[in-house]
Design a protein around this motif. Sequence first.
Motif, PDB file in Angstrom:
ATOM      1  N   TYR A   1       5.798  10.432  -0.231  1.00 28.45           N
ATOM      2  CA  TYR A   1       5.108   9.417  -0.226  1.00 28.45           C
ATOM      3  C   TYR A   1       5.777   7.962   0.118  1.00 28.45           C
ATOM      4  O   TYR A   1       6.939   7.879  -0.059  1.00 28.45           O
ATOM      5  N   VAL A   2       5.057   7.135   0.515  1.00 31.81           N
ATOM      6  CA  VAL A   2       5.427   5.787   1.231  1.00 31.81           C
ATOM      7  C   VAL A   2       4.875   4.792   0.523  1.00 31.81           C
ATOM      8  O   VAL A   2       3.708   4.384   0.392  1.00 31.81           O
ATOM      9  N   PHE A   3       5.792   3.648   0.290  1.00 34.03           N
ATOM     10  CA  PHE A   3       5.174   2.286   0.044  1.00 34.03           C
ATOM     11  C   PHE A   3       5.532   1.252   1.046  1.00 34.03           C
ATOM     12  O   PHE A   3       6.694   1.280   1.491  1.00 34.03           O
ATOM     13  N   THR A   4       4.623   0.673   1.464  1.00 34.70           N
ATOM     14  CA  THR A   4       4.652  -0.390   2.575  1.00 34.70           C
ATOM     15  C   THR A   4       4.152  -1.751   2.105  1.00 34.70           C
ATOM     16  O   THR A   4       3.000  -1.512   1.692  1.00 34.70           O
ATOM     17  N   GLY A   5       4.690  -2.837   2.144  1.00 34.48           N
ATOM     18  CA  GLY A   5       4.458  -3.925   1.721  1.00 34.48           C
ATOM     19  C   GLY A   5       5.530  -5.246   1.701  1.00 34.48           C
ATOM     20  O   GLY A   5       6.431  -5.081   2.101  1.00 34.48           O
TER      21      GLY A   5
ATOM     22  N   GLY B   1      -4.580  16.047   4.245  1.00 30.63           N
ATOM     23  CA  GLY B   1      -4.772  14.638   4.776  1.00 30.63           C
ATOM     24  C   GLY B   1      -4.075  14.392   6.190  1.00 30.63           C
ATOM     25  O   GLY B   1      -3.765  15.269   6.700  1.00 30.63           O
ATOM     26  N   LYS B   2      -4.047  13.173   6.359  1.00 31.00           N
ATOM     27  CA  LYS B   2      -3.325  12.718   7.670  1.00 31.00           C
ATOM     28  C   LYS B   2      -1.764  13.091   7.651  1.00 31.00           C
ATOM     29  O   LYS B   2      -1.292  13.308   6.550  1.00 31.00           O
ATOM     30  N   THR B   3      -1.228  13.221   8.902  1.00 28.99           N
ATOM     31  CA  THR B   3       0.075  13.575   8.994  1.00 28.99           C
ATOM     32  C   THR B   3       1.002  12.084   9.518  1.00 28.99           C
ATOM     33  O   THR B   3       2.033  12.258   9.736  1.00 28.99           O
ATOM     34  N   ASN B   4       0.312  11.234   9.520  1.00 34.41           N
ATOM     35  CA  ASN B   4       1.172   9.832   9.775  1.00 34.41           C
ATOM     36  C   ASN B   4       1.944   9.455   8.782  1.00 34.41           C
ATOM     37  O   ASN B   4       1.995   9.595   7.766  1.00 34.41           O
TER      38      ASN B   4
ATOM     39  N   GLY C   1       0.832  -1.242  -0.137  1.00 33.50           N
ATOM     40  CA  GLY C   1       0.080   0.134  -0.180  1.00 33.50           C
ATOM     41  C   GLY C   1       0.889   1.063  -0.071  1.00 33.50           C
ATOM     42  O   GLY C   1       1.943   1.183   0.343  1.00 33.50           O
ATOM     43  N   SER C   2       0.130   2.560  -0.156  1.00 31.34           N
ATOM     44  CA  SER C   2       0.850   3.815  -0.305  1.00 31.34           C
ATOM     45  C   SER C   2       0.079   4.753   0.453  1.00 31.34           C
ATOM     46  O   SER C   2      -1.121   4.609   0.768  1.00 31.34           O
ATOM     47  N   ASN C   3       0.846   5.760   1.073  1.00 37.36           N
ATOM     48  CA  ASN C   3       0.206   6.833   1.915  1.00 37.36           C
ATOM     49  C   ASN C   3       1.160   8.109   1.504  1.00 37.36           C
ATOM     50  O   ASN C   3       2.268   8.152   1.032  1.00 37.36           O
ATOM     51  N   PHE C   4       0.304   9.234   1.855  1.00 38.82           N
ATOM     52  CA  PHE C   4       1.251  10.437   1.364  1.00 38.82           C
ATOM     53  C   PHE C   4       1.329  11.342   2.646  1.00 38.82           C
ATOM     54  O   PHE C   4       0.605  11.115   3.732  1.00 38.82           O
ATOM     55  N   ILE C   5       2.383  12.047   2.652  1.00 43.41           N
ATOM     56  CA  ILE C   5       2.730  12.905   3.776  1.00 43.41           C
ATOM     57  C   ILE C   5       3.004  14.316   3.157  1.00 43.41           C
ATOM     58  O   ILE C   5       3.897  14.498   2.506  1.00 43.41           O
TER      59      ILE C   5
END
Length: 228
Positions: A208-212, A38-41, A30-34
Amino acid sequence: MKKILVLFICLIFQNIMNAQINELGVFLGGSNFIGDVGKTNYISPNEVALGIIYKWNKSPRHSYRFSYTQSTISGNDLDSDEPARNIRGYEFKNNIKELSAGLEFNFFDFNLHEILQRKITPYVFSGISYFAYDELYVINGETKKDYTSSTLAIPMIVGVKSNIFEHFILGFEVGARYTFTDNLDGSNPKNEDLQALKFGNINSNDWYVFTGFTLTYTFTEKPCYCAD
């Protein structure tokens, strides 16, 4: 971007023809944005990320690694813990198509000669990424696309991996990308006609972060980890 992807695939198969140990596999996570919307996680995957990975193992401690990953990144102020963002209520989606190249370093010896022994090691990776994305802008609370652009990012990945079968290696990793843009979320458009629409911290670039998980298959000759 398509020409670069074709070149990337050609380089993979050129190395496969050499008598070295190779790994080819997939990334699923999955991915998320910083950034400013949006979220700050730092780690909070909310979109699916998929990719392919090729590694050319040069020693039990290091490998040259190449990858192609794509994902949608998104953010919604209503999901944030910051009251000011909740009140503002902006949201966005962007499309990321990334090529990365660099060096993966194993903390422990990961000798693929020893196929009957279970090996496990933490690892780190860094190098350079080139990715395509949409230049966005926000007007009247609505996020819109201006044009497609591209830039560089610095990947910083930490993970752990193990040989689960004779030819298969399973890994889990978290990889943050520091980008050379501050407009993945539409907060800092490059278009000179849209400068009045800037918001947020324009002195801090986006991440941006990729985790998996990674699953790779090893093939061709086993390596001789010695001087040429």
